[in-house]
Design an enzyme around this catalytic site. Structure first.
Site, PDB file in Angstrom:
ATOM      1  N   HIS A 212     -31.937  56.274  42.450  1.00  0.00           N
ATOM      2  CA  HIS A 212     -31.032  55.534  41.525  1.00  0.00           C
ATOM      3  C   HIS A 212     -30.311  56.393  40.444  1.00  0.00           C
ATOM      4  O   HIS A 212     -29.108  56.076  40.123  1.00  0.00           O
ATOM      5  CB  HIS A 212     -31.662  54.227  41.004  1.00  0.00           C
ATOM      6  CG  HIS A 212     -32.797  54.657  40.053  1.00  0.00           C
ATOM      7  ND1 HIS A 212     -33.952  55.134  40.356  1.00  0.00           N
ATOM      8  CD2 HIS A 212     -32.734  54.447  38.549  1.00  0.00           C
ATOM      9  CE1 HIS A 212     -34.709  55.281  39.316  1.00  0.00           C
ATOM     10  NE2 HIS A 212     -34.167  54.942  38.244  1.00  0.00           N
ATOM     11  N   LYS A 216     -27.824  62.050  37.461  1.00  0.00           N
ATOM     12  CA  LYS A 216     -28.201  62.726  36.093  1.00  0.00           C
ATOM     13  C   LYS A 216     -28.082  64.177  36.554  1.00  0.00           C
ATOM     14  O   LYS A 216     -27.902  64.859  35.649  1.00  0.00           O
ATOM     15  CB  LYS A 216     -29.287  62.168  35.725  1.00  0.00           C
ATOM     16  CG  LYS A 216     -29.225  60.663  35.099  1.00  0.00           C
ATOM     17  CD  LYS A 216     -30.500  60.517  34.439  1.00  0.00           C
ATOM     18  CE  LYS A 216     -30.561  58.926  33.697  1.00  0.00           C
ATOM     19  NZ  LYS A 216     -31.736  58.384  33.337  1.00  0.00           N
ATOM     20  N   HIS A 241     -23.477  58.168  35.162  1.00  0.00           N
ATOM     21  CA  HIS A 241     -24.404  58.573  36.019  1.00  0.00           C
ATOM     22  C   HIS A 241     -24.541  57.732  37.318  1.00  0.00           C
ATOM     23  O   HIS A 241     -24.729  58.225  38.425  1.00  0.00           O
ATOM     24  CB  HIS A 241     -26.193  59.026  35.793  1.00  0.00           C
ATOM     25  CG  HIS A 241     -26.793  57.781  35.329  1.00  0.00           C
ATOM     26  ND1 HIS A 241     -26.666  56.975  33.983  1.00  0.00           N
ATOM     27  CD2 HIS A 241     -27.772  57.180  36.033  1.00  0.00           C
ATOM     28  CE1 HIS A 241     -27.781  56.306  34.145  1.00  0.00           C
ATOM     29  NE2 HIS A 241     -28.253  56.040  35.213  1.00  0.00           N
ATOM     30  N   HIS A 265     -27.085  49.767  39.194  1.00  0.00           N
ATOM     31  CA  HIS A 265     -28.539  49.535  38.625  1.00  0.00           C
ATOM     32  C   HIS A 265     -28.661  49.556  36.829  1.00  0.00           C
ATOM     33  O   HIS A 265     -29.658  49.173  36.246  1.00  0.00           O
ATOM     34  CB  HIS A 265     -29.426  50.508  39.154  1.00  0.00           C
ATOM     35  CG  HIS A 265     -29.609  51.774  38.307  1.00  0.00           C
ATOM     36  ND1 HIS A 265     -28.763  52.898  38.950  1.00  0.00           N
ATOM     37  CD2 HIS A 265     -29.956  52.422  37.314  1.00  0.00           C
ATOM     38  CE1 HIS A 265     -28.839  53.900  38.165  1.00  0.00           C
ATOM     39  NE2 HIS A 265     -29.456  53.931  37.262  1.00  0.00           N
ATOM     40  N   HIS A 266     -27.276  49.771  36.268  1.00  0.00           N
ATOM     41  CA  HIS A 266     -27.451  49.293  34.932  1.00  0.00           C
ATOM     42  C   HIS A 266     -26.192  48.290  34.592  1.00  0.00           C
ATOM     43  O   HIS A 266     -25.934  48.113  33.360  1.00  0.00           O
ATOM     44  CB  HIS A 266     -26.840  50.611  34.202  1.00  0.00           C
ATOM     45  CG  HIS A 266     -27.973  51.682  33.931  1.00  0.00           C
ATOM     46  ND1 HIS A 266     -29.038  51.519  33.188  1.00  0.00           N
ATOM     47  CD2 HIS A 266     -28.037  52.915  34.782  1.00  0.00           C
ATOM     48  CE1 HIS A 266     -29.799  52.588  33.176  1.00  0.00           C
ATOM     49  NE2 HIS A 266     -29.345  53.444  34.226  1.00  0.00           N
TER      50      HIS A 266
END
Ligand SMILES: [Fe+2]
Length: 363
Positions: A212, A216, A241, A265-266
């Site tokens: 995930h 980064k 990211h 996922h954010h």
């Protein structure tokens, strides 16, 4: 030309002979069989088509003028329904126009009646050669496609394992995030199982959870591991990211659910997340699961700017975030899981983590 037909019953080519003259039909059947072909017969165009529909044959030998629909009609129908079938036509001396029509309809050759056996044998052998060449070409094509498919999968697998190693190496450089992706993978799997996801979906969830934060790798370490507060620009850089992760993985992982989970996922339930500002069920389910697992791991891990929260503080925080940031159903499922694990292993947080993650292996 020498006969090329194999004599084995199963390998020899099947010829459909369509001829209304019984004597000629039987004679053709006998000689063609002697030459090593198998033969099926019909006495009219309509019957010929029926026979072919029941048992398709690669070679058709048809008379031109027959009662009912004749040879031209049959050749057209056969070329339409069985484009690979090679048609040969038998014609009388004065039937040149329909014979040319047959050639235009796709017949390979026409032979004058009564047929010269030498010419007929040659024509059948040419047709057989063509059939064999087409078969070889098709099988070569299949082999080639299979090899390309296998190599592509191999390259994807290798690239993916390289990326996973890169991710682990990246996390290992920072003691605060070391093991993060593996823990998020385990927590997500525990959650996915508790939510009743099927095996295939669990596999996608495991892969997405493990990777995930892969985006980064494209962000400067000085920003990622900065001990103090981030500037607005640095914050924006880090927020890229999920999109970078999707971009890195798109050539290797084609599955949309996995890519969607990484990209999303954010996202937040209230639409205030990033990168797309999705809300509620617009956010892919796998992304919502990873969010809860990610959040849990973040708050229970010591970071340079704060200590780790206790379990009761974590539960209170997750409850607070349910509905605004996190999916409340998934938070509820997670708190239920935590409760079971705490009961099983009361004590320090690490023991709790072990108890929670140990039974969840590969999906
Ligand atoms: Fe992230």
């Amino acid at each position: 030309m020498e006969p090329t037909m194999p004599t084995d019953e199963h390998d020899s080519l099947l010829v459909t002979v369509v001829e209304d003259d019984r004597l000629l039909r039987e004679m053709l059947q006998q000689v063609i069989t002697v030459w090593g072909f198998r033969v099926q017969t019909a006495s009219s165009g309509e019957e010929g088509l029926e026979v072919l529909c029941l048992r398709p044959a690669p070679i058709l030998l048809t008379d031109l003028v027959m009662p009912g629909k004749g040879g031209v009609w049959l050749v057209r129908e056969v070329r339409k329904r069985f484009p690979e079938t090679i048609a040969l036509v038998l014609t009388g001396q004065h039937e040149s126009e329909p014979a040319i029509e047959c050639l235009n309809a796709g017949a390979l050759r026409y032979l004058l009646k009564p047929p010269c056996l030498h010419d007929l044998r040659n024509a059948l052998n040419v047709a057989a050669e063509l059939v064999n060449l087409r078969r070889e070409r098709a099988s070569y094509q299949e082999d080639l496609e299979r090899t390309v498919r296998r190599q592509t999968q191999r390259i994807r697998r290798l690239s993916l394992s390289g990326i996973k190693s890169l991710n682990i190496a990246l996390e290992a450089r920072d003691p605060y995030t070391s093991g993060h992706s593996q823990r998020v993978r385990r927590y997500s799997l525990a959650l996915g199982k508790a939510l009743g996801l099927e095996r295939r979906t669990l596999r996608k969830l495991a892969l997405a959870a493990c990777l995930h934060d892969i985006g980064k790798v494209a962000i400067a370490e000085s920003i990622l591991n900065k001990p103090g507060r981030l500037t607005v620009d640095e914050h924006r850089t880090i927020q890229r990211h999920p999109v970078l992760g999707e971009k890195i993985l798109r050539p290797i992982i084609r599955n949309r659910e996995v890519l969607g989970a990484i990209r999303g996922h954010h996202e937040r339930m209230d639409g205030k997340g990033y990168p797309d500002g999705l809300s509620g069920e617009q956010i892919p389910l796998l992304a919502r699961i990873i969010s809860v697992a990610d959040c849990f791991d973040a708050v229970t891990t010591i970071r340079p700017y704060r200590g780790a929260l206790s379990l009761s503080e974590t539960a209170a925080l997750l409850n607070e975030l349910a509905g605004s940031q996190l999916d409340p159903h998934i938070v509820a499922a997670w708190l239920k899981l935590i409760k079971g694990a705490v009961d099983a292993a009361p004590g320090p947080r690490e023991a709790f983590r072990e108890a929670l993650t140990a039974p969840t292996g590969r999906p």
